[in-house]
Design a protein around this motif. Structure first.
Motif, PDB file in Angstrom:
ATOM      1  N   TYR A 105       0.838  -1.203   0.000  1.00 49.38           N
ATOM      2  CA  TYR A 105       0.000   0.000   0.000  1.00 49.38           C
ATOM      3  C   TYR A 105       0.872   1.251   0.000  1.00 49.38           C
ATOM      4  O   TYR A 105       0.660   2.171  -0.794  1.00 49.38           O
ATOM      5  CB  TYR A 105      -0.935  -0.008   1.214  1.00 49.38           C
ATOM      6  N   SER A 108       2.615   1.674  -3.391  1.00 49.61           N
ATOM      7  CA  SER A 108       1.729   2.169  -4.461  1.00 49.61           C
ATOM      8  C   SER A 108       1.383   3.627  -4.227  1.00 49.61           C
ATOM      9  O   SER A 108       1.254   4.407  -5.165  1.00 49.61           O
ATOM     10  CB  SER A 108       0.463   1.324  -4.552  1.00 49.61           C
ATOM     11  N   ARG A 109       1.248   4.014  -2.977  1.00 45.04           N
ATOM     12  CA  ARG A 109       0.963   5.409  -2.648  1.00 45.04           C
ATOM     13  C   ARG A 109       2.113   6.330  -3.049  1.00 45.04           C
ATOM     14  O   ARG A 109       1.900   7.415  -3.595  1.00 45.04           O
ATOM     15  CB  ARG A 109       0.718   5.475  -1.153  1.00 45.04           C
ATOM     16  N   ARG A 110       3.342   5.875  -2.770  1.00 50.60           N
ATOM     17  CA  ARG A 110       4.523   6.657  -3.163  1.00 50.60           C
ATOM     18  C   ARG A 110       4.594   6.790  -4.676  1.00 50.60           C
ATOM     19  O   ARG A 110       4.902   7.864  -5.206  1.00 50.60           O
ATOM     20  CB  ARG A 110       5.800   5.989  -2.645  1.00 50.60           C
ATOM     21  N   LEU A 111       4.280   5.714  -5.378  1.00 48.00           N
ATOM     22  CA  LEU A 111       4.310   5.745  -6.837  1.00 48.00           C
ATOM     23  C   LEU A 111       3.268   6.714  -7.381  1.00 48.00           C
ATOM     24  O   LEU A 111       3.563   7.515  -8.274  1.00 48.00           O
ATOM     25  CB  LEU A 111       4.071   4.335  -7.397  1.00 48.00           C
ATOM     26  N   ARG A 112       2.058   6.677  -6.835  1.00 45.39           N
ATOM     27  CA  ARG A 112       1.017   7.609  -7.292  1.00 45.39           C
ATOM     28  C   ARG A 112       1.417   9.055  -6.995  1.00 45.39           C
ATOM     29  O   ARG A 112       1.188   9.946  -7.817  1.00 45.39           O
ATOM     30  CB  ARG A 112      -0.319   7.286  -6.627  1.00 45.39           C
ATOM     31  N   LEU A 113       2.008   9.285  -5.835  1.00 43.90           N
ATOM     32  CA  LEU A 113       2.443  10.630  -5.487  1.00 43.90           C
ATOM     33  C   LEU A 113       3.532  11.104  -6.444  1.00 43.90           C
ATOM     34  O   LEU A 113       3.500  12.236  -6.924  1.00 43.90           O
ATOM     35  CB  LEU A 113       2.947  10.675  -4.046  1.00 43.90           C
ATOM     36  N   LYS A 114       4.457  10.217  -6.754  1.00 46.45           N
ATOM     37  CA  LYS A 114       5.533  10.551  -7.688  1.00 46.45           C
ATOM     38  C   LYS A 114       4.958  10.882  -9.070  1.00 46.45           C
ATOM     39  O   LYS A 114       5.381  11.840  -9.707  1.00 46.45           O
ATOM     40  CB  LYS A 114       6.488   9.359  -7.786  1.00 46.45           C
ATOM     41  N   GLN A 115       3.982  10.084  -9.529  1.00 44.24           N
ATOM     42  CA  GLN A 115       3.355  10.336 -10.828  1.00 44.24           C
ATOM     43  C   GLN A 115       2.600  11.656 -10.819  1.00 44.24           C
ATOM     44  O   GLN A 115       2.636  12.408 -11.792  1.00 44.24           O
ATOM     45  CB  GLN A 115       2.407   9.188 -11.184  1.00 44.24           C
ATOM     46  N   HIS A 116       1.936  11.955  -9.717  1.00 40.74           N
ATOM     47  CA  HIS A 116       1.191  13.203  -9.593  1.00 40.74           C
ATOM     48  C   HIS A 116       2.144  14.401  -9.666  1.00 40.74           C
ATOM     49  O   HIS A 116       1.883  15.372 -10.369  1.00 40.74           O
ATOM     50  CB  HIS A 116       0.404  13.213  -8.286  1.00 40.74           C
ATOM     51  N   ARG A 119       3.446  14.758 -13.257  1.00 35.80           N
ATOM     52  CA  ARG A 119       2.451  15.381 -14.151  1.00 35.80           C
ATOM     53  C   ARG A 119       2.332  16.872 -13.876  1.00 35.80           C
ATOM     54  O   ARG A 119       2.191  17.682 -14.787  1.00 35.80           O
ATOM     55  CB  ARG A 119       1.096  14.706 -13.991  1.00 35.80           C
TER      56      ARG A 119
END
Length: 124
Positions: A105, A108-116, A119
């Protein structure tokens, strides 16, 4: 280096505590299944912090589950005043599974934050 030393120290302490004869242990006034869960949760979470490649991490986590089962068997076969418990082994295993869930969890949260952030930077 520090996570590896902590992991080794933790597993050594867990081994000593697990293989101490029953008469040398303090009386337990709480749910020992919770203690089993917490110990293996922390051990597995520490294993996740070792920054191993995924395949090695999976092998190590499986090794921790097997270690918990073997320790329980040793308690029943070799240690005076101790007995093997399937429920203890289950609590150990559930602690490892919970640590894996928390690790995945957070990853995946770190990855989403990095992608955000990525962008957001490219939009500016």
């Amino acid at each position: 280096m520090l996570p590896r030393l902590f992991f080794i120290a933790f597993i050594l302490a867990l081994t000593v505590a697990s293989l101490t004869p029953g008469q040398d242990l303090p009386a337990i006034t709480f749910n020992d299944k919770a203690a089993h869960f917490a110990a293996y949760f922390l051990l597995a979470l520490n294993a996740c912090a070792l920054a191993l490649p995924p395949r090695k991490l999976r092998s190590l986590l499986l090794g921790i589950v097997l270690y918990g089962i073997v320790i329980e068997a040793c308690q029943g076969l070799l240690i005076p005043g101790r007995h093997a418990s399937l429920l203890d082994a289950l609590a150990n295993t559930l602690g490892v599974i919970a640590a894996i869930a928390v690790y995945r969890y957070r990853k995946s949260r770190r990855l989403r934050l990095k992608q955000h952030i990525s962008r957001k930077d490219s939009a500016e």
